[in-house]
Design an enzyme around this catalytic site. Structure first.
Site, PDB file in Angstrom:
ATOM      1  N   ASP A 178       0.831  -1.204   0.000  1.00  0.00           N
ATOM      2  CA  ASP A 178       0.000   0.000   0.000  1.00  0.00           C
ATOM      3  C   ASP A 178       0.867   1.256   0.000  1.00  0.00           C
ATOM      4  OD1 ASP A 178      -2.387   1.761   0.766  1.00  0.00           O
ATOM      5  OD2 ASP A 178      -1.053   2.013   2.484  1.00  0.00           O
ATOM      6  N   GLU A 233       1.414  -0.360  -5.239  1.00  0.00           N
ATOM      7  CA  GLU A 233       0.417   0.677  -5.507  1.00  0.00           C
ATOM      8  C   GLU A 233       1.152   1.989  -5.784  1.00  0.00           C
ATOM      9  OE1 GLU A 233      -3.616   2.463  -3.416  1.00  0.00           O
ATOM     10  OE2 GLU A 233      -1.771   2.323  -2.256  1.00  0.00           O
TER      11      GLU A 233
END
Length: 549
Positions: A178, A233
């Site tokens: 993330d 990401e």
């Protein structure tokens, strides 16, 4: 390690935080409670397998204190969240996924940590710099969280061992990292537009320590667990992001193609007459050569309060009254269902080497997700109103997609068929991709992926008979997927028994072509019939330059 290998990853993105929906034959009992590892194992995993997905990405595993943070404000990096069940139940859930042949990727948060002092790493030794940068550099003003000092030897050891521990202890098959953009730049990608200029990637704003950490953790994961998968990401387009570490890259296997979902929302705010085919194609294909990407039409962020899913942008309040098959539809619903299918298919067809769906979007879930929460005061003093700790929107209505008396069923059937076409033809991993037409007047897009030819007619009322489309290989083609089929909530304007024969002669930059019927707002996929191909002297794909006309 029970690792599986798939050429193409088809992700099903799931919040473990949503409440249970218990399936009792015909009746659906919605209990206002948090979902569990056991509930996901018994009720959701078989659904994911049936829909044709081969991987699941799960959020909110690491322990977090604030429920409405969606699992991002981690307080204990080495603990599975107790609110969903016991560690043994999490292991049982992962074992069940492996039994079904489904990879399990964890949404791992190494980009920041909870600001909490009592139950987190913050001020662990009484200072603000034990694991984090001190002062403003160690604080993310938008996320209200602490930022790691990746130049610290102990921080690197802590995070690298954390990634290894989740794989060894719980048998996760890899991670989606993330907030990688936030890690790689001191400006965290906030209020910055990346244009592709290399000075944006390799300059004083680059956090070299963070990039080195990402290289190290990827090298460790792939060195110890060669079949493990890492997805980053990143919205910036950092060069070498998906190149192996030993070749000088950051080492991720895939990059999330984050610009696609944002572009669809931007386009959906326009009238159909203002959609530009070239703009859509550019966004879908705007990635570095040989960099594997995960494409998705809508993300979990768009399913949360404050935004709307694609289905809601398209149909809005009509979804509450006109989705039953025993009552007339409306032009809004007809348009919405047609475009929802087309958007998903063209994203899967052109967006990358993997496809991701957020839970419920496969059938156009009609509502958003809102976790039980009270009023919150931000660091800048602004008050964010809560929902009085309501569970009303903290759930997914999977029964809607299964109900044969609702139009959601057709949208779900189409999603399942998309996955099975990919499984049979493997078009997403084919190196052959050629866009032969993006016609702004006709609103038609035609492209080849592998041995398939995709034809999209985005026009709102024009249908085209004997429409000529280019192709590479000679022979007979057949329809393998038709968004207008009645099974998918369409109008059955395409014959599935028709055969399409090529004829020689260059057209749209292709050596051959054939004629099709292209109704308005439809997407049709044509496949070469193998048993007919032997009658022709077929060029190999490698002899034709890959290009985007």
């Amino acid at each position: 390690m029970p690792f599986f290998h798939y050429d193409c990853l088809i992700f099903y993105f799931f919040f473990l935080m949503c409440i249970d929906i218990t399936f009792n034959f015909i009746d659906i009992v919605q209990e206002p409670k948090i979902n569990t590892y056991v509930g996901f194992r018994d009720d959701v995993l078989p659904r994911i397998k049936r829909l044709g997905y081969n991987a699941v990405q799960i959020m909110a595993i690491q322990e977090h204190s604030y429920y409405a943070s969606f699992g991002y404000h981690v307080t204990n990096f080495f603990a599975p969240s107790s609110r969903f069940g016991t560690p043994e139940e999490l292991k049982s859930m992962i074992d069940k996924a492996h039994e079904l042949g489904i990879l399990v990727l964890m949404d791992i948060v190494h980009s920041h940590a909870s600001n909490n002092v009592l139950d987190g790493l913050n001020m662990f030794d009484g200072t603000d710099c034990h694991y984090f940068h001190s002062g403003s550099r160690g604080y993310h003003w938008m996320w209200d969280s602490r930022l790691f000092n990746y130049g610290s030897w102990e921080v690197m050891r802590y995070l690298i061992s954390n990634a290894r521990w989740w794989i060894e202890e719980y048998r996760f098959d890899g991670f989606r990292f993330d907030g990688v953009t936030s890690m790689m730049y001191t400006h965290h990608g906030l209020q910055v537009s990346f244009t592709g200029n290399y000075n944006e990637y390799f300059g004083y704003a680059t956090d070299v320590d963070a990039v080195v950490y990402l290289m190290l953790v990827n090298d460790m994961i792939h060195g110890l667990f060669p079949e493990a998968i890492t997805v980053g990401e990143d919205v910036s387009g950092m060069p070498t992001f998906c190149i192996p570490v030993h070749d000088g890259g950051v080492g991720f296997d895939y990059r999330l193609h984050m610009a696609i979902a944002d572009k669809w929302i931007e386009i959906l705010k326009k009238r159909d007459e203002d959609w530009e085919m070239g703009e859509i194609i550019h966004t879908l294909t705007n990635r570095r050569w040989s960099e594997k990407c995960i494409a998705y039409a809508e993300s979990h962020d768009q399913a949360l309060v404050g935004d709307k899913t694609i289905a809601f942008w398209l149909m809005d309040k009509d979804m509450y009254d006109f989705m039953a098959l025993d009552r007339p539809s409306t032009p809004v619903v007809d348009r919405g269902i047609a475009l929802h299918k087309m958007i998903r298919l063209i994203t899967m067809g052109l967006g990358g080497e993997g496809y991701l769906n957020f839970m419920g979007n496969e059938f156009g879930h009609p509502e958003w997700i809102d976790f039980p929460r009270g009023d919150q005061q931000l660091p800048n003093g602004k008050m964010v109103p809560g929902n009085n700790f309501s569970y009303d929107k903290c759930r997914r209505r999977f029964d809607l997609g299964d109900a044969n008396y609702l139009r959601y069923r057709g949208m779900q059937e189409f999603d399942e068929s998309m996955q099975h076409v990919e499984e049979e033809y493997g078009f997403m991993t084919s190196e052959h991709q050629y866009i032969s037409r993006k016609d702004e007047r006709d609103r038609v897009v035609v492209f080849e992926r592998g041995n398939l030819v995709f034809v999209f007619n985005f026009h709102w009322h024009n249908s085209y008979t004997d429409y000529r489309i280019g192709c590479l290989k000679p022979g007979k083609y057949k329809v393998v997927l038709d968004s207008d089929a009645s099974l998918f909530g369409g109008f059955d304007r395409i014959s599935h028994t028709a055969e399409f024969f090529t004829f020689e002669g260059w057209y749209d930059g292709r050596p051959r072509s054939f004629l099709v019927y292209a109704p308005c707002r439809t997407a049709v996929v044509y496949a070469l019939v193998d048993d007919y191909e032997d009658d022709y002297e077929v060029d190999t794909i490698s002899e034709i330059p890959l290009a985007d006309s």
